[in-house]
Design an enzyme around this catalytic site. Structure first.
Site, PDB file in Angstrom:
ATOM      1  N   SER A   1       0.787  -1.229   0.000  1.00  0.00           N
ATOM      2  CA  SER A   1       0.000   0.000   0.000  1.00  0.00           C
ATOM      3  C   SER A   1       0.822   1.283   0.000  1.00  0.00           C
ATOM      4  O   SER A   1       0.328   2.325  -0.409  1.00  0.00           O
ATOM      5  CB  SER A   1      -0.964   0.020   1.194  1.00  0.00           C
TER       6      SER A   1
ATOM      7  N   LYS B   1       0.394   4.361   6.799  1.00  0.00           N
ATOM      8  CA  LYS B   1      -0.254   5.217   5.793  1.00  0.00           C
ATOM      9  C   LYS B   1       0.248   6.641   5.942  1.00  0.00           C
ATOM     10  O   LYS B   1       0.857   7.016   6.928  1.00  0.00           O
ATOM     11  CB  LYS B   1      -1.782   5.228   5.975  1.00  0.00           C
TER      12      LYS B   1
END
Length: 154
Positions: free
Chosen positions: A41, A84
């Site tokens: 990700s 993230k």
């Protein structure tokens, strides 16, 4: 007499080992630690098996900024940590995917997205993330050695 000296040295060693363990625990819990990144990700910024140095002070003192890469508890699976980037702070407008309308990030929350938007489960799926779930801020990549780099924008 010999036994007393041996027991004294043993307890002395145990005392030093316990002190070292306490200092190490407090450092890793409250100051910073190392985290291994896994999953696609955050590619190309971070790759699987990168080891990151993180610090715990910025989240505790509300010093997070847009662009910071953070480690947080997953809102959908509390046993899992996620890595993230903060893309919006409280009060910022963000565009949701479905329905295609904007929403405002509520107070006490941030909007997290992976750099690899095509392969990232992030706030576009589970919405704004409570700041209380953020564990640490990534400072730099320390492994692999040929890719050591700072990951802070300021």
């Amino acid at each position: 007499m010999v036994y007393a000296k041996f027991i004294g040295k043993t307890f002395g060693f145990i005392g030093y080992a316990l002190q070292y363990a306490c200092v190490t625990h407090c450092t890793f819990e409250y100051v910073g630690d190392f985290v291994m990144c896994s999953g696609p990700s955050m590619e190309p910024t971070l790759e699987t098996n990168n080891i990151l140095l993180t610090e715990h002070l910025s989240p505790r003192f509300n010093r997070l900024r847009r662009g910071d890469i953070v480690i947080a508890k997953s809102p959908s699976n509390p046993k899992q940590n996620i890595c993230k980037r903060i893309t919006a702070l409280p009060g910022d407008k963000v565009r949701g995917q479905f329905p295609k309308r904007s929403q405002v990030v509520p107070r006490g929350h941030v909007w997290l997205e992976g750099d690899n938007s095509g392969n990232s489960a992030d706030s576009r799926i589970y919405g704004p993330v409570p700041e209380g779930l953020i564990r640490s801020r990534v400072v730099c990549r320390v492994w692999p050695l040929d890719k050591i780099t700072s990951l802070t924008e300021y």
